[in-house]
Design an enzyme around this catalytic site. Structure first.
Site, PDB file in Angstrom:
ATOM      1  N   ASN A   9       0.872  -1.174   0.000  1.00  0.00           N
ATOM      2  CA  ASN A   9       0.000   0.000   0.000  1.00  0.00           C
ATOM      3  C   ASN A   9       0.911   1.226   0.000  1.00  0.00           C
ATOM      4  O   ASN A   9       1.464   1.587   1.026  1.00  0.00           O
ATOM      5  CB  ASN A   9      -0.893  -0.026   1.256  1.00  0.00           C
ATOM      6  N   LYS A  11       0.093   4.187  -0.336  1.00  0.00           N
ATOM      7  CA  LYS A  11      -0.602   5.370   0.182  1.00  0.00           C
ATOM      8  C   LYS A  11      -0.400   6.548  -0.791  1.00  0.00           C
ATOM      9  O   LYS A  11      -0.354   6.320  -2.002  1.00  0.00           O
ATOM     10  CB  LYS A  11      -0.139   5.673   1.604  1.00  0.00           C
ATOM     11  N   HIS A  95      -9.594   1.226   4.903  1.00  0.00           N
ATOM     12  CA  HIS A  95      -8.320   1.444   5.591  1.00  0.00           C
ATOM     13  C   HIS A  95      -8.545   2.444   6.728  1.00  0.00           C
ATOM     14  O   HIS A  95      -9.350   3.365   6.603  1.00  0.00           O
ATOM     15  CB  HIS A  95      -7.285   1.982   4.592  1.00  0.00           C
ATOM     16  N   GLU A  97      -6.923   4.895   7.694  1.00  0.00           N
ATOM     17  CA  GLU A  97      -6.730   6.312   7.348  1.00  0.00           C
ATOM     18  C   GLU A  97      -7.980   6.871   6.674  1.00  0.00           C
ATOM     19  O   GLU A  97      -8.296   8.048   6.811  1.00  0.00           O
ATOM     20  CB  GLU A  97      -5.473   6.461   6.464  1.00  0.00           C
ATOM     21  N   GLU A 167      -5.373  -4.516  10.807  1.00  0.00           N
ATOM     22  CA  GLU A 167      -4.359  -3.478  10.975  1.00  0.00           C
ATOM     23  C   GLU A 167      -4.671  -2.683  12.238  1.00  0.00           C
ATOM     24  O   GLU A 167      -5.502  -1.749  12.194  1.00  0.00           O
ATOM     25  CB  GLU A 167      -4.379  -2.519   9.770  1.00  0.00           C
ATOM     26  N   GLY A 173       2.460   2.787  10.848  1.00  0.00           N
ATOM     27  CA  GLY A 173       3.409   3.886  10.673  1.00  0.00           C
ATOM     28  C   GLY A 173       4.096   4.316  11.955  1.00  0.00           C
ATOM     29  O   GLY A 173       4.721   5.368  12.001  1.00  0.00           O
ATOM     30  N   SER A 213       3.411  -1.656  10.524  1.00  0.00           N
ATOM     31  CA  SER A 213       4.862  -1.687  10.754  1.00  0.00           C
ATOM     32  C   SER A 213       5.498  -3.043  10.439  1.00  0.00           C
ATOM     33  O   SER A 213       6.405  -3.491  11.147  1.00  0.00           O
ATOM     34  CB  SER A 213       5.195  -1.245  12.180  1.00  0.00           C
ATOM     35  N   GLY A 235       4.881   1.673   4.813  1.00  0.00           N
ATOM     36  CA  GLY A 235       6.190   2.318   4.662  1.00  0.00           C
ATOM     37  C   GLY A 235       7.248   1.435   4.013  1.00  0.00           C
ATOM     38  O   GLY A 235       7.977   1.885   3.112  1.00  0.00           O
TER      39      GLY A 235
END
Ligand code: 13P
Length: 259
Positions: A9, A11, A95, A97, A167, A173, A213, A235
């Site tokens: 992902n 993002k 998600h 976010e 998640e 993150g 993470s 990330g």
């Protein structure tokens, strides 16, 4: 029965030149992934470019969101039909976010899941609790609510076409991860719920990914858990070498699938 899957992902990262370069490096590093399926979810603007890079490779293209309607007066939205046309095979939905920053509701997410399935896109439905919810002992209540709502109204045969991603919001993150056993406990709980919603057999066929993470040095630990069927990587998916390592470490041993 379940081949692990690793999903990148990206993002809101990856302008065109970077996106092409990163996708090429991942494609070249994972020419014939064994015992693992791999997908890359770039931003909408890079989907067409990454589709070209991935053409002819076993790596799948995915999107990070979609609308529930086919077309219409929905300024700024992208429909599942548009994604399918670009070659997307899956779409990340719900998600955290989007739940927290864009205030997406469970009802909207459930409409998106159904719409994605209508266009033969595999929904990757994300669920997960915040740090505060975990502290209050609400982890199972929260993920159960999100799972039931996200899959509401789906016929049992459609459940097996979905992938779930657990998640925990506090692990996204932050460099903090759930321990493999904490994650496996939630995955087991989710699988129990899937049995109730469909059948024991269909629940066994649904992949439940872990996200939050995931890095090259912890991916192997997660993949040892029988209940964890791969990773949704943020990330660390922005560096080809890290993502390739994670994919390789997430592969089922000897190319076998998880039962
Ligand atoms: P990180 O891997 O950066 O923690 O992000 C996880 C995530 O949100 C993937 O969807």
């Amino acid at each position: 029965m379940r081949t692990p899957m690793v999903v990148a992902n990206w993002k809101m990262h990856g302008r065109l030149a970077e996106a092409r370069e990163l996708a090429q490096a991942v494609r070249d590093g994972l020419k014939r992934p064994r015992g693992v399926e791999v997908a890359i979810c770039p931003p909408f603007t890079a989907l067409a470019a990454v589709a070209e890079v991935l053409a002819g490779s076993p790596l799948m293209l995915g999107a990070q969101n979609c609308h529930w309607e086919e077309s219409g007066a929905f300024t700024g939205e992208v429909s599942p039909a548009m994604l399918a046309e670009l070659g997307c095979r899956l779409v990340v939905l719900g998600h955290s976010e989007r739940r927290h920053i864009s205030r997406e509701t469970d009802e909207e997410i459930s409409r998106k899941v159904a719409a994605a399935l209508r266009h033969r896109l595999q929904p990757v439905l994300c669920v997960g609790e915040t740090a505060e919810e975990r502290r209050q002992g609400l982890t199972f209540t929260v993920v159960e609510g999100q799972l039931r709502a996200g899959l509401a109204g789906l016929p049992a045969e459609d459940l097996v076409r979905c992938t779930i991603a657990y998640e925990p919001v506090w692990a996204i993150g932050t460099g903090l991860t759930a321990t493999p056993s904490q994650a496996a406990e939630v995955h087991g709980y989710l699988r129990g719920l899937l049995s109730e919603l469909g059948s024991k057999e269909s629940a066994q066929a649904v992949r439940i990914l872990y996200g939050g993470s995931v890095k090259p040095d912890n991916a192997g630990l997660f993949s040892q858990e029988p209940e964890i069927d791969g990773a949704l990587v943020g990330g660390a998916s922005l560096q080809a070498a890290s993502f390739i390592t994670i994919a390789k470490k997430s592969a089922a041993k000897s190319g076998a699938s998880k039962e």
